[in-house]
Write a protein that holds these residues in place. Sequence first.
Motif, mmCIF file in Angstrom:
data_model
loop_
_atom_site.group_PDB
_atom_site.id
_atom_site.type_symbol
_atom_site.label_atom_id
_atom_site.label_comp_id
_atom_site.label_asym_id
_atom_site.label_seq_id
_atom_site.Cartn_x
_atom_site.Cartn_y
_atom_site.Cartn_z
ATOM 1 N N ARG A 100 18.444 -14.349 -22.581
ATOM 2 C CA ARG A 100 17.571 -15.313 -21.920
ATOM 3 C C ARG A 100 16.605 -14.594 -20.968
ATOM 4 N NH1 ARG A 100 20.934 -19.040 -18.951
ATOM 5 N NH2 ARG A 100 22.190 -19.109 -20.842
ATOM 6 N N LEU A 101 17.138 -13.609 -20.249
ATOM 7 C CA LEU A 101 16.303 -12.833 -19.330
ATOM 8 C C LEU A 101 15.161 -12.164 -20.096
ATOM 9 C CD1 LEU A 101 16.095 -11.876 -16.386
ATOM 10 C CD2 LEU A 101 17.376 -9.854 -17.061
ATOM 11 N N THR A 102 15.490 -11.586 -21.243
ATOM 12 C CA THR A 102 14.479 -10.937 -22.059
ATOM 13 C C THR A 102 13.423 -11.937 -22.516
ATOM 14 O OG1 THR A 102 16.271 -9.586 -22.882
ATOM 15 C CG2 THR A 102 14.175 -9.386 -24.007
ATOM 16 N N ARG A 103 13.905 -13.109 -22.921
ATOM 17 C CA ARG A 103 12.950 -14.129 -23.385
ATOM 18 C C ARG A 103 11.963 -14.514 -22.286
ATOM 19 N NH1 ARG A 103 16.616 -16.884 -26.658
ATOM 20 N NH2 ARG A 103 17.117 -18.397 -25.060
ATOM 21 N N ILE A 104 12.428 -14.493 -21.038
ATOM 22 C CA ILE A 104 11.518 -14.834 -19.938
ATOM 23 C C ILE A 104 10.640 -13.644 -19.581
ATOM 24 C CG2 ILE A 104 11.399 -15.552 -17.514
ATOM 25 C CD1 ILE A 104 14.202 -16.838 -17.992
ATOM 26 N N VAL A 108 6.141 -12.253 -19.615
ATOM 27 C CA VAL A 108 5.586 -11.913 -18.297
ATOM 28 C C VAL A 108 4.993 -10.509 -18.333
ATOM 29 C CG1 VAL A 108 6.151 -11.478 -15.890
ATOM 30 C CG2 VAL A 108 7.149 -13.442 -17.059
ATOM 31 N N ILE A 109 5.741 -9.585 -18.932
ATOM 32 C CA ILE A 109 5.253 -8.209 -19.044
ATOM 33 C C ILE A 109 3.977 -8.158 -19.864
ATOM 34 C CG2 ILE A 109 5.771 -5.967 -20.055
ATOM 35 C CD1 ILE A 109 8.724 -6.558 -19.287
ATOM 36 N N GLU A 110 3.965 -8.933 -20.957
ATOM 37 C CA GLU A 110 2.763 -8.922 -21.793
ATOM 38 C C GLU A 110 1.565 -9.518 -21.047
ATOM 39 O OE1 GLU A 110 4.351 -10.636 -25.314
ATOM 40 O OE2 GLU A 110 5.166 -8.706 -25.977
ATOM 41 N N LEU A 111 1.866 -10.439 -20.141
ATOM 42 C CA LEU A 111 0.803 -11.035 -19.327
ATOM 43 C C LEU A 111 0.139 -9.979 -18.434
ATOM 44 C CD1 LEU A 111 0.058 -14.082 -19.232
ATOM 45 C CD2 LEU A 111 1.136 -14.144 -16.990
ATOM 46 N N LEU A 112 0.935 -9.019 -17.990
ATOM 47 C CA LEU A 112 0.396 -7.956 -17.137
ATOM 48 C C LEU A 112 -0.750 -7.218 -17.820
ATOM 49 C CD1 LEU A 112 3.594 -6.336 -15.605
ATOM 50 C CD2 LEU A 112 1.990 -7.903 -14.530
ATOM 51 N N ALA A 113 -0.686 -7.186 -19.167
ATOM 52 C CA ALA A 113 -1.756 -6.517 -19.902
ATOM 53 C C ALA A 113 -3.068 -7.279 -19.757
ATOM 54 C CB ALA A 113 -1.375 -6.395 -21.378
ATOM 55 N N GLY A 114 -2.979 -8.553 -19.389
ATOM 56 C CA GLY A 114 -4.181 -9.368 -19.302
ATOM 57 C C GLY A 114 -4.876 -9.308 -17.946
ATOM 58 N N ILE A 115 -4.251 -8.671 -16.963
ATOM 59 C CA ILE A 115 -4.899 -8.568 -15.655
ATOM 60 C C ILE A 115 -6.104 -7.635 -15.767
ATOM 61 C CG2 ILE A 115 -4.622 -7.776 -13.267
ATOM 62 C CD1 ILE A 115 -1.719 -8.525 -13.435
ATOM 63 N N LEU A 148 -1.132 7.364 -11.663
ATOM 64 C CA LEU A 148 -0.198 6.309 -11.281
ATOM 65 C C LEU A 148 -0.711 4.939 -11.725
ATOM 66 C CD1 LEU A 148 0.960 7.475 -7.750
ATOM 67 C CD2 LEU A 148 2.456 6.889 -9.665
ATOM 68 N N ILE A 149 -1.978 4.680 -11.431
ATOM 69 C CA ILE A 149 -2.530 3.378 -11.815
ATOM 70 C C ILE A 149 -2.513 3.209 -13.337
ATOM 71 C CG2 ILE A 149 -4.699 2.070 -11.926
ATOM 72 C CD1 ILE A 149 -3.343 1.783 -9.296
ATOM 73 N N LEU A 150 -2.940 4.256 -14.051
ATOM 74 C CA LEU A 150 -2.939 4.159 -15.513
ATOM 75 C C LEU A 150 -1.522 4.051 -16.057
ATOM 76 C CD1 LEU A 150 -5.705 6.695 -16.569
ATOM 77 C CD2 LEU A 150 -5.737 4.206 -16.799
ATOM 78 N N GLY A 151 -0.594 4.777 -15.452
ATOM 79 C CA GLY A 151 0.802 4.704 -15.881
ATOM 80 C C GLY A 151 1.311 3.269 -15.804
ATOM 81 N N ILE A 152 0.935 2.582 -14.744
ATOM 82 C CA ILE A 152 1.352 1.187 -14.610
ATOM 83 C C ILE A 152 0.610 0.307 -15.616
ATOM 84 C CG2 ILE A 152 1.301 -0.805 -13.051
ATOM 85 C CD1 ILE A 152 1.688 1.299 -10.761
ATOM 86 N N MET A 153 -0.660 0.623 -15.837
ATOM 87 C CA MET A 153 -1.434 -0.204 -16.761
ATOM 88 C C MET A 153 -0.959 -0.101 -18.205
ATOM 89 S SD MET A 153 -5.282 0.178 -15.269
ATOM 90 C CE MET A 153 -6.023 -0.961 -16.431
ATOM 91 N N ILE A 154 -0.413 1.049 -18.600
ATOM 92 C CA ILE A 154 0.054 1.157 -19.992
ATOM 93 C C ILE A 154 1.472 0.616 -20.169
ATOM 94 C CG2 ILE A 154 -1.411 3.157 -20.483
ATOM 95 C CD1 ILE A 154 1.127 4.877 -20.465
ATOM 96 N N LEU A 155 2.146 0.285 -19.068
ATOM 97 C CA LEU A 155 3.521 -0.213 -19.201
ATOM 98 C C LEU A 155 3.652 -1.379 -20.181
ATOM 99 C CD1 LEU A 155 5.167 -0.078 -15.653
ATOM 100 C CD2 LEU A 155 5.811 1.145 -17.725
ATOM 101 N N PRO A 156 2.811 -2.422 -20.074
ATOM 102 C CA PRO A 156 2.998 -3.546 -20.986
ATOM 103 C C PRO A 156 2.962 -3.129 -22.457
ATOM 104 C CG PRO A 156 1.413 -4.119 -19.295
ATOM 105 C CD PRO A 156 1.705 -2.655 -19.130
ATOM 106 N N VAL A 158 3.571 -0.075 -23.762
ATOM 107 C CA VAL A 158 4.735 0.743 -24.108
ATOM 108 C C VAL A 158 5.984 -0.136 -24.194
ATOM 109 C CG1 VAL A 158 6.224 2.618 -23.338
ATOM 110 C CG2 VAL A 158 3.755 2.808 -23.084
ATOM 111 N N ILE A 159 6.176 -0.999 -23.210
ATOM 112 C CA ILE A 159 7.394 -1.815 -23.192
ATOM 113 C C ILE A 159 7.432 -2.759 -24.385
ATOM 114 C CG2 ILE A 159 8.680 -3.612 -21.965
ATOM 115 C CD1 ILE A 159 7.708 -2.454 -19.365
#
Lengths: 286, 252
Positions: A100-104, A108-115, A148-156, A158-159
Amino acid sequence: MTRLEKNDRLVRLGLLMIALSAISVLAIITLFIFEQGTPIMFRYGFKSFLLGQDWYPSEKSFGLLPMIVGSLMVTFGALIIGVPLGLASAIFLTEFSHRRLTRILKPVIELLAGIPSVVYGFIGLMFLVPFIRDNFGGPGLSVLAASLILGIMILPTVISIAIDSIRAVPDSYREGSIALGATRWQTVRMVVLPAARSGIIAGIILGMGRAIGETMAVIMVAGNAADIPGSILAPVRTLTSNIALEMAYASEEHREALFATGVILFIIIMILNTIANVTSTRQRKK
Amino acid sequence: MKQRGILVRDFSHYYGENRSLNNINLDVYRNEILGIIGPARSGKSTFLACLNRLNDLIPGSRVEGKILVDDQDIYGPEVDVVALRRKLGMVFATPVPLPLTIYENIVFGVRLLGNNDRGELDRIVEDSLEKAGLWAEVKDRLHTSALKLSGGQQQRLCIARVLALKPQYIMLDEPTSGLDPISTMKIEDSLRTLKKDYTIILVTNNTKQAARVADRTAFFLMGELVEIDETRVVFTRPSDKRTEAYLEGKFG
Ligand SMILES: Nc1ncnc2c1ncn2[C@@H]1O[C@H](COP(=O)(O)OP(=O)(O)OP(=O)(O)O)[C@@H](O)[C@H]1O
Ligand SMILES: [Mg+2]
């Protein structure tokens, strides 16, 4: 021919036209970049572009090496930060957390790609840059900040791709391994990750493509000096920044040199994409 | 008197609200082949998963009653589940070699114990493959991918992989359901040899297979143990009408 069959043909034709026009727009853009960017490279020689260290457009000196090195450093830095974090998150979300946690969390993580990237850049400029300046020295605007900023931006990226490829590993592998007396972690390390490897690599390469192409956030935190950085605390300019920073006032050969920058960027990204495609098809064949 | 290895007493299992095994009582003797037959969804696989606690992996899985393996209550508080799973090796219906070489597949479990002595690993590989009847076919390509083997060879590899762990029990869940008759025969042959050293529980969809290799046969139906007896008795003079009906192919 029945009416339905006629209809079908019409739809097919329509879709074909749309597809062709979309593809041709892309093809025209590509041709245009090369048409604008390559002549100057022939005129001055590839070597002076790829290996020249001085970028003084007003003095007809178009060495792109600092920017090539800058792009590679920042991208590599982004991977050093983004890949372990992203992989660890993906492993946790697929193998060790509640469904369930994963489903939520996954959406959310994929949304981060939209910022928008300007927001990442702004946060970086407001918090990260002063933090680096005060704690590590240097101007703060640096390779480290950009990485650092790019590392965070590619997280969505990669994850979410890592999650998909870890999920694609059949449960029977996990059962088989656990039935042989492996613990969950041993199973992940020795069976699941190797089996998901090519998908994970493809995700990393896509993230890499995103990092190397990112412009706005990088301009805001990197300092943009056109010199090969001496340390990770020194400012850096990437290929994309180079175009964005100077396009407003460039003309004639300077303008052509910016297109040449685009050509080199294009080639680097093509290489990365090809590697990503090859690895992910290899995964499917297995 | 035969020695009892596994004792199952008043044992029930639930998936959430659904009962999948209902009050099972049976013994498994040492060095026998116990066949388990029954129609689809009768709880055969669940029963095996309860014996090595593979059911722990399924959320909502719950048990009642007792299972003793070599006098140890396997649902007791001090049980080393990893050791239990090594003691009761499991072979699944679809052979699932790990995506590694033949050699690495076999030593996988051994390496987990921290044993990395090359000479000993080599010996274990040869020994296990020999016992599983696969050595002659693969001895020249131990370091190629196990996924390139045929289905029958993969299944024997999975048996070898279990043997490498030196288990005392081998549980097989419909091990030949996807295989051709010749591969099936080879596996049945190895089982007959293996029972000298191991206790074997063989779940099978194919009643003829139980008749061919099992010493005793248990018949499961809808989560219940209907009957367990000498294979000869179950197949010729079953004591329950439902067993007779199943063996005559009337359902399942
Ligand atoms: N992971 C699971 N979650 C929930 N219910 C399950 C699960 N696995 C099995 N069941 C249920 O438990 C019951 C017994 O299933 P089980 O797989 O043990 O039967 P089986 O005798 O092995 O059948 P088959 O011959 O098809 O393999 C079935 O009703 C099945 O639907
Ligand atoms: Mg089953």
